[in-house]
Design an enzyme around this catalytic site. Structure first.
Site, PDB file in Angstrom:
ATOM      1  N   LYS A   1       0.854  -1.198   0.000  1.00  0.00           N
ATOM      2  CA  LYS A   1       0.000   0.000   0.000  1.00  0.00           C
ATOM      3  C   LYS A   1       0.886   1.244   0.000  1.00  0.00           C
ATOM      4  O   LYS A   1       1.870   1.303   0.755  1.00  0.00           O
ATOM      5  CB  LYS A   1      -0.900  -0.021   1.233  1.00  0.00           C
ATOM      6  CG  LYS A   1      -1.874   1.149   1.325  1.00  0.00           C
ATOM      7  CD  LYS A   1      -2.732   1.029   2.580  1.00  0.00           C
ATOM      8  CE  LYS A   1      -3.756   2.136   2.686  1.00  0.00           C
ATOM      9  NZ  LYS A   1      -4.575   2.016   3.916  1.00  0.00           N
TER      10      LYS A   1
ATOM     11  N   SER B   1      -9.385   1.916   3.186  1.00  0.00           N
ATOM     12  CA  SER B   1      -8.572   2.661   2.243  1.00  0.00           C
ATOM     13  C   SER B   1      -7.524   1.795   1.535  1.00  0.00           C
ATOM     14  O   SER B   1      -6.913   2.255   0.579  1.00  0.00           O
ATOM     15  CB  SER B   1      -7.855   3.791   2.988  1.00  0.00           C
ATOM     16  OG  SER B   1      -7.023   3.262   4.005  1.00  0.00           O
TER      17      SER B   1
ATOM     18  N   SER C   1      -9.476  -0.273   7.499  1.00  0.00           N
ATOM     19  CA  SER C   1      -8.994  -0.256   6.113  1.00  0.00           C
ATOM     20  C   SER C   1      -8.276  -1.505   5.611  1.00  0.00           C
ATOM     21  O   SER C   1      -7.940  -1.567   4.438  1.00  0.00           O
ATOM     22  CB  SER C   1      -8.071   0.939   5.908  1.00  0.00           C
ATOM     23  OG  SER C   1      -8.842   2.088   5.771  1.00  0.00           O
TER      24      SER C   1
END
Ligand code: GLN
Length: 480
Positions: free
Chosen positions: A79, A154, A178
């Site tokens: 990420k 996210s 997330s």
């Protein structure tokens, strides 16, 4: 070779048995990304050179017949909130559009030391703020299971990459859900470890007392293997705990028979989609049939979790994001006349709408005169929530709930209504606030084929039990 169904376990075995080389595998993954990621948009930056250099190291080890490390040759996505040396790291923000970090995040360094191959950086909501991945400055991610829908957020890019088979595993971060919520929306496994279990060194801070790094994988076993690699004390993060890291694979091998599983009534009330409820209840039923004792419980302060979370998370974010001022690194607005104009314009042009909303909310909550009414009050609620869990865990060994109130929603469905978007986190923020570990594991699907996740929460540092229950759910899916 069919790289779509690769897991950590099968990739490592294939490399050890020399069925193909890591180099060949990496090339195949890049080809797949180029061919298939256009619409999904899970990837922001690829790092071929770094990946191929690492693949050669793994191939050298395999050629010598040396024992291979646990993640040998496993292609992973990171990420884009975790910094990577010499590889652009944006946090999904225009502010960091050209930021090339001079060092590696500890979790990334540990993955590579264990033989994993970092393919690149995955798309995410700007500074990890969001539940749908629609807040990325680089455009949204689409759910590979239904491209009209969001992948969750996210860590949407990491979840979508694993679900689409453009990575075997990925790292995400969880501040309010997330990792678990996108795992649920994309039909994969997402594990948020206990606070302190995994070093946050090199994780671009959103809300430091809530941020966690953890794995997104295709199987529960893969999550266990990956967690063991990244877990453990790191002298570079004073909040990382000096607690022994167990062999999670051994722990999860035990049956669930005799475990007491709490079902909190507050997680099954209004707002829970009927199909999600049915799938979750059926998974709980299967756990019961497997010998677990199902115990109704109450976590009475649950209703206050969302407001407390959005006060604490925004307060911490407003402090953490003060560093993006156009001076030291990141975006600087051109053609400004004074220093204060430069600060103002850089932040105004660099940050997106959701980030600005949160900086304003957080600054307000921390301001003199409002601090006691909002921030201090939220901290008290946080203590009450943690106490709810402490009391529950005296009676039960783990807690089972839905991961999210609905399956993946449509792109654009909630973008005009931030409050509706915030409610997507209703079942996940509690564990972040309390610091306890949680996992989302696929437990069924809707009539239209959208994945549904079951959440399992455990005691502090007891990821072993969480994984053990998740494994039982995964096993029971073939019987569902
Ligand atoms: N959706 C939540 C938020 O927007 C959680 C984000 C996260 O866990 N990083 O704050």
């Amino acid at each position: 070779m069919d790289i779509n169904s690769f897991t950590i376990v099968s990739t490592r075995a294939a490399i050890a048995e020399k069925r193909f080389t890591a180099t060949r595998l990496v090339e195949d993954f890049y080809e797949k990304i180029k061919a298939e990621d256009g619409e999904v948009h899970a990837w922001l930056t690829l790092c071929q050179e770094r990946a191929l250099a690492q693949a050669r190291r793994v191939d050298d080890l395999a050629a010598k017949g040396d024992p291979l490390p646990p993640l040998a040759g496993v292609p992973v996505g990171i990420k884009d909130v975790m910094v990577t040396k010499d590889v652009r790291t944006t946090a999904g923000s225009k502010v960091l559009e050209n930021f090339v970090p001079p060092y590696d995040c500890t979790a990334v360094a540990r993955l590579e030391a264990a033989g994993a191959i970092v393919l690149g950086k995955t798309n995410c909501d700007e500074f990890a703020m969001g539940s749908s991945n629609e807040n990325s400055a680089y455009g949204p991610v689409r759910n590979p299971r239904d491209k009209s829908r969001v992948p969750g957020g996210s860590s949407g890019g990491s979840a979508a990459a694993v679900a689409a088979g453009t990575a075997v595993a990925a790292l995400g971060s969880d501040t309010g859900g997330s990792i678990r919520q996108p795992a649920s929306f994309c039909g994969i496994v997402g594990l948020m470890p206990s606070y302190g279990r995994v070093s946050r060194y090199g994780l671009i801070a959103f809300a430091s007392s809530l941020d966690h790094i953890g794995p997104l994988t295709r199987t529960v076993k893969d999550a266990a293997i990956l967690l063991r690699v990244i877990a453990g004390r790191d002298p570079l993060d004073s909040t990382s705990a000096d607690v022994p890291v167990p062999n999670y694979e051994e722990e999860m091998g035990k049956p669930v028979k005799g475990l007491r599983l709490g079902v909190p009534k507050e997680y099954f009330s209004e707002g829970l989609d009927a199909e999600v409820r049915a799938a979750v209840e059926s998974a709980i039923h299967r756990l019961g049939a497997g010998g677990a004792e199902i115990v109704p419980i109450s976590l009475p302060h649950t209703a206050y979790a969302i407001p407390a979370y959005y006060v604490i998370a925004t307060a911490e974010a407003s402090a953490n994001l003060a560093r993006y001022d156009g001076v030291r690194y990141g975006y600087r607005s051109p053609k400004t006349r004074t220093l204060s104009e430069m600060y103002r314009n850089s932040r105004d042009q660099g940050f997106g709408a959701e980030v600005k909303r949160r900086i304003m909310l957080g600054t307000y909550a921390l301001s003199a005169g409002y601090y006691d009414a909002y921030y201090l009050k939220a901290q008290k609620v946080r203590t009450l929530l943690a106490r709810d869990f402490d009391q529950a865990f005296q009676k039960v060994d783990a807690i089972v709930t839905p991961t999210a109130p609905t399956a993946a929603f449509k792109l654009g469905e909630k973008t005009d209504d931030p409050l509706a978007m915030y409610l997507a986190d209703i079942y996940t923020v509690t564990a972040d606030l309390a610091g306890v570990p949680g996992i989302s594991v696929p437990c069924g699907q809707t009539q239209s084929g959208l994945p549904i996740g079951l959440q399992i929460l455990g005691r502090h540092f007891d990821e072993g039990t969480v994984l053990r229950v998740a494994q039982a759910v995964e096993d029971s899916m073939s019987r569902a």
